[in-house]
Design a protein around this motif. Sequence first.
Motif, PDB file in Angstrom:
ATOM      1  N   ARG A  79      -1.620 -17.080  88.594  1.00 53.90           N
ATOM      2  CA  ARG A  79      -1.296 -16.162  89.698  1.00 53.90           C
ATOM      3  C   ARG A  79      -2.267 -16.114  90.990  1.00 53.90           C
ATOM      4  NH1 ARG A  79       3.314 -14.183  89.941  1.00 53.90           N
ATOM      5  NH2 ARG A  79       2.666 -12.455  90.672  1.00 53.90           N
ATOM      6  N   LYS A  80      -1.444 -16.129  92.178  1.00 55.44           N
ATOM      7  CA  LYS A  80      -2.315 -16.174  93.448  1.00 55.44           C
ATOM      8  C   LYS A  80      -3.177 -14.996  93.329  1.00 55.44           C
ATOM      9  CE  LYS A  80      -1.505 -16.826  98.386  1.00 55.44           C
ATOM     10  NZ  LYS A  80      -0.418 -16.703  99.524  1.00 55.44           N
ATOM     11  N   LYS A  81      -3.166 -13.924  92.981  1.00 56.04           N
ATOM     12  CA  LYS A  81      -4.064 -12.784  92.887  1.00 56.04           C
ATOM     13  C   LYS A  81      -5.285 -13.107  92.033  1.00 56.04           C
ATOM     14  CE  LYS A  81      -1.630  -9.510  90.276  1.00 56.04           C
ATOM     15  NZ  LYS A  81      -0.375  -9.666  89.765  1.00 56.04           N
ATOM     16  N   ASP A  82      -4.963 -13.816  91.011  1.00 52.10           N
ATOM     17  CA  ASP A  82      -5.857 -14.184  90.002  1.00 52.10           C
ATOM     18  C   ASP A  82      -6.855 -15.150  90.446  1.00 52.10           C
ATOM     19  OD1 ASP A  82      -4.963 -11.951  88.652  1.00 52.10           O
ATOM     20  OD2 ASP A  82      -3.769 -12.971  87.125  1.00 52.10           O
ATOM     21  N   MET A  83      -6.511 -15.939  91.136  1.00 52.43           N
ATOM     22  CA  MET A  83      -7.711 -17.178  91.609  1.00 52.43           C
ATOM     23  C   MET A  83      -8.646 -16.779  92.044  1.00 52.43           C
ATOM     24  SD  MET A  83      -7.167 -20.442  94.336  1.00 52.43           S
ATOM     25  CE  MET A  83      -7.760 -19.304  95.499  1.00 52.43           C
ATOM     26  N   ILE A  84      -9.851 -17.436  91.623  1.00 53.38           N
ATOM     27  CA  ILE A  84     -11.134 -16.798  92.194  1.00 53.38           C
ATOM     28  C   ILE A  84     -11.542 -17.988  93.257  1.00 53.38           C
ATOM     29  CG2 ILE A  84     -13.516 -16.698  91.366  1.00 53.38           C
ATOM     30  CD1 ILE A  84     -12.097 -16.188  88.293  1.00 53.38           C
ATOM     31  N   ASN A  85     -12.063 -17.709  94.241  1.00 53.57           N
ATOM     32  CA  ASN A  85     -12.673 -18.457  95.146  1.00 53.57           C
ATOM     33  C   ASN A  85     -14.354 -18.297  95.027  1.00 53.57           C
ATOM     34  OD1 ASN A  85     -13.730 -19.659  97.439  1.00 53.57           O
ATOM     35  ND2 ASN A  85     -11.617 -18.836  98.841  1.00 53.57           N
ATOM     36  N   ARG A  86     -14.882 -19.295  94.397  1.00 54.03           N
ATOM     37  CA  ARG A  86     -16.280 -19.478  94.315  1.00 54.03           C
ATOM     38  C   ARG A  86     -16.949 -20.329  95.108  1.00 54.03           C
ATOM     39  NH1 ARG A  86     -20.728 -21.297  91.127  1.00 54.03           N
ATOM     40  NH2 ARG A  86     -21.879 -19.664  90.180  1.00 54.03           N
ATOM     41  N   GLY A  87     -17.770 -19.984  96.136  1.00 53.91           N
ATOM     42  CA  GLY A  87     -18.304 -20.821  97.195  1.00 53.91           C
ATOM     43  C   GLY A  87     -17.203 -21.928  97.671  1.00 53.91           C
ATOM     44  N   GLY A  88     -15.933 -21.591  97.950  1.00 53.18           N
ATOM     45  CA  GLY A  88     -14.932 -22.349  98.721  1.00 53.18           C
ATOM     46  C   GLY A  88     -14.144 -23.145  97.674  1.00 53.18           C
ATOM     47  N   TYR A  89     -14.504 -23.279  96.360  1.00 52.92           N
ATOM     48  CA  TYR A  89     -13.939 -23.668  95.466  1.00 52.92           C
ATOM     49  C   TYR A  89     -12.814 -22.827  94.688  1.00 52.92           C
ATOM     50  CZ  TYR A  89     -17.255 -27.561  95.743  1.00 52.92           C
ATOM     51  OH  TYR A  89     -18.199 -28.476  96.076  1.00 52.92           O
ATOM     52  N   LYS A  90     -11.656 -23.473  94.564  1.00 52.52           N
ATOM     53  CA  LYS A  90     -10.387 -22.587  93.822  1.00 52.52           C
ATOM     54  C   LYS A  90     -10.776 -22.651  92.328  1.00 52.52           C
ATOM     55  CE  LYS A  90      -7.013 -23.262  97.031  1.00 52.52           C
ATOM     56  NZ  LYS A  90      -5.835 -23.865  97.610  1.00 52.52           N
ATOM     57  N   VAL A  91     -10.930 -21.551  91.737  1.00 50.23           N
ATOM     58  CA  VAL A  91     -10.987 -21.459  90.403  1.00 50.23           C
ATOM     59  C   VAL A  91      -9.609 -20.790  89.648  1.00 50.23           C
ATOM     60  CG1 VAL A  91     -12.249 -20.494  88.395  1.00 50.23           C
ATOM     61  CG2 VAL A  91     -13.640 -21.446  90.331  1.00 50.23           C
ATOM     62  N   TYR A  92      -8.941 -21.423  88.943  1.00 49.73           N
ATOM     63  CA  TYR A  92      -7.839 -20.896  88.299  1.00 49.73           C
ATOM     64  C   TYR A  92      -8.214 -20.403  87.023  1.00 49.73           C
ATOM     65  CZ  TYR A  92      -5.399 -24.063  91.508  1.00 49.73           C
ATOM     66  OH  TYR A  92      -4.974 -24.763  92.747  1.00 49.73           O
ATOM     67  N   SER A  93      -7.900 -19.074  86.817  1.00 47.49           N
ATOM     68  CA  SER A  93      -8.782 -18.205  85.761  1.00 47.49           C
ATOM     69  C   SER A  93      -7.802 -18.485  84.384  1.00 47.49           C
ATOM     70  CB  SER A  93      -8.402 -16.745  86.014  1.00 47.49           C
ATOM     71  OG  SER A  93      -6.843 -16.252  86.363  1.00 47.49           O
ATOM     72  N   ILE A  94      -6.671 -19.083  84.611  1.00 48.89           N
ATOM     73  CA  ILE A  94      -6.029 -19.441  83.288  1.00 48.89           C
ATOM     74  C   ILE A  94      -6.709 -20.655  82.711  1.00 48.89           C
ATOM     75  CG2 ILE A  94      -4.478 -21.113  84.499  1.00 48.89           C
ATOM     76  CD1 ILE A  94      -2.942 -18.945  81.561  1.00 48.89           C
ATOM     77  N   GLU A  95      -7.215 -21.828  83.562  1.00 45.82           N
ATOM     78  CA  GLU A  95      -7.939 -22.806  83.067  1.00 45.82           C
ATOM     79  C   GLU A  95      -9.187 -22.440  82.358  1.00 45.82           C
ATOM     80  OE1 GLU A  95      -9.762 -26.981  84.681  1.00 45.82           O
ATOM     81  OE2 GLU A  95      -9.170 -25.766  86.250  1.00 45.82           O
ATOM     82  N   VAL A  96     -10.124 -21.492  82.926  1.00 42.11           N
ATOM     83  CA  VAL A  96     -11.429 -20.847  82.022  1.00 42.11           C
ATOM     84  C   VAL A  96     -10.843 -20.332  80.978  1.00 42.11           C
ATOM     85  CG1 VAL A  96     -13.553 -19.703  82.596  1.00 42.11           C
ATOM     86  CG2 VAL A  96     -12.379 -20.839  84.672  1.00 42.11           C
ATOM     87  N   GLU A  97      -9.717 -19.619  81.206  1.00 41.72           N
ATOM     88  CA  GLU A  97      -9.500 -18.759  79.854  1.00 41.72           C
ATOM     89  C   GLU A  97      -8.996 -19.324  78.662  1.00 41.72           C
ATOM     90  OE1 GLU A  97      -7.903 -15.028  82.817  1.00 41.72           O
ATOM     91  OE2 GLU A  97      -6.559 -16.428  81.886  1.00 41.72           O
ATOM     92  N   ASN A  98      -8.158 -20.755  79.000  1.00 43.59           N
ATOM     93  CA  ASN A  98      -7.777 -21.668  77.931  1.00 43.59           C
ATOM     94  C   ASN A  98      -9.101 -22.171  77.136  1.00 43.59           C
ATOM     95  OD1 ASN A  98      -5.066 -21.153  78.166  1.00 43.59           O
ATOM     96  ND2 ASN A  98      -4.850 -22.857  79.481  1.00 43.59           N
ATOM     97  N   CYS A  99     -10.098 -22.561  78.160  1.00 41.41           N
ATOM     98  CA  CYS A  99     -11.278 -23.188  77.522  1.00 41.41           C
ATOM     99  C   CYS A  99     -11.978 -22.038  76.679  1.00 41.41           C
ATOM    100  CB  CYS A  99     -12.243 -23.658  78.830  1.00 41.41           C
ATOM    101  SG  CYS A  99     -13.757 -24.226  78.162  1.00 41.41           S
ATOM    102  N   LEU A 100     -12.061 -20.837  77.094  1.00 41.16           N
ATOM    103  CA  LEU A 100     -12.713 -19.782  76.297  1.00 41.16           C
ATOM    104  C   LEU A 100     -11.979 -19.887  74.880  1.00 41.16           C
ATOM    105  CD1 LEU A 100     -13.992 -17.336  78.977  1.00 41.16           C
ATOM    106  CD2 LEU A 100     -15.379 -19.050  77.891  1.00 41.16           C
ATOM    107  N   MET A 101     -10.643 -19.642  75.082  1.00 38.80           N
ATOM    108  CA  MET A 101      -9.837 -19.223  73.829  1.00 38.80           C
ATOM    109  C   MET A 101      -9.720 -20.547  72.859  1.00 38.80           C
ATOM    110  SD  MET A 101      -7.120 -16.380  75.009  1.00 38.80           S
ATOM    111  CE  MET A 101      -6.375 -17.257  76.260  1.00 38.80           C
ATOM    112  N   ALA A 102     -10.258 -21.632  73.186  1.00 43.79           N
ATOM    113  CA  ALA A 102     -10.405 -22.783  72.416  1.00 43.79           C
ATOM    114  C   ALA A 102     -11.235 -22.325  71.206  1.00 43.79           C
ATOM    115  CB  ALA A 102     -10.648 -23.995  73.195  1.00 43.79           C
ATOM    116  N   HIS A 103     -12.157 -21.598  71.529  1.00 46.78           N
ATOM    117  CA  HIS A 103     -13.201 -21.332  70.519  1.00 46.78           C
ATOM    118  C   HIS A 103     -12.532 -20.483  69.408  1.00 46.78           C
ATOM    119  CE1 HIS A 103     -16.852 -19.838  68.533  1.00 46.78           C
ATOM    120  NE2 HIS A 103     -17.551 -20.708  69.130  1.00 46.78           N
ATOM    121  N   PRO A 104     -12.722 -20.963  68.050  1.00 50.84           N
ATOM    122  CA  PRO A 104     -12.241 -20.293  66.845  1.00 50.84           C
ATOM    123  C   PRO A 104     -12.624 -18.690  66.783  1.00 50.84           C
ATOM    124  CG  PRO A 104     -13.793 -21.931  66.173  1.00 50.84           C
ATOM    125  CD  PRO A 104     -13.746 -21.989  67.640  1.00 50.84           C
ATOM    126  N   GLN A 105     -13.696 -18.238  67.056  1.00 45.70           N
ATOM    127  CA  GLN A 105     -13.986 -16.941  67.130  1.00 45.70           C
ATOM    128  C   GLN A 105     -13.476 -15.868  68.205  1.00 45.70           C
ATOM    129  OE1 GLN A 105     -18.377 -17.750  66.386  1.00 45.70           O
ATOM    130  NE2 GLN A 105     -17.983 -16.013  64.911  1.00 45.70           N
TER     131      GLN A 105
END
Length: 186
Positions: A79-105
């Motif tokens: 979502r446009k409003k959920d994109m994070i701008n960290r030091g000029g880099y675009k961070v798609y929150s869903i990509e980080v969330e998918n990585c975190l949720m890949a952990h079994p716990q």
Amino acid sequence: GRVDKVGIALPCAQVRVVDDEGRDVPAGTSGEVWIAGPMVVPRYWDNPQATADGFIDGYWKSGDLGTLDEQGFLQIHDRKKDMINRGGYKVYSIEVENCLMAHPQVQEAATVGVPCPVLGERVHAFVHAPGVRDTAALREQLLTQCRAQLADYKRPDDFTWLDAPLPRNANGKVLKRALREQVVSG
């Protein structure tokens, strides 16, 4: 929600991916997805301001960020409003969330951008991992997992451990504004 191609538009639909000025971007370039066609409502019911903000030249501004490839396949990133701008880099929150949720716990995860005077925003992760007592160990495991799968600027800077599931609205969408406010207000 997995980040993936959603397919080609129906013959009766027009899909554009545009920059912040409403100009079409080249294939493979990220921008806001605009949609037109008979399946799109012409206006928001009884809300002229939302209609003025949400529609232009017959296109509905979806609020989703995505790319169209050379073959016309649409891929949604965030979502446009959920994109994070960290030091000029675009961070798609869903990509980080998918990585975190890949952990079994980890049962649920959400990431938000929190204000930072140096970088603009930092990545803050909310994690619901029921039954986990040693959050320090889980934090290290998650950061190791993120190091293996994500660029360094996408990795969470901080974590909040939630005892309860993520707050959601009636449609099941995570209330990211409430999460952001929780971090900002301390």
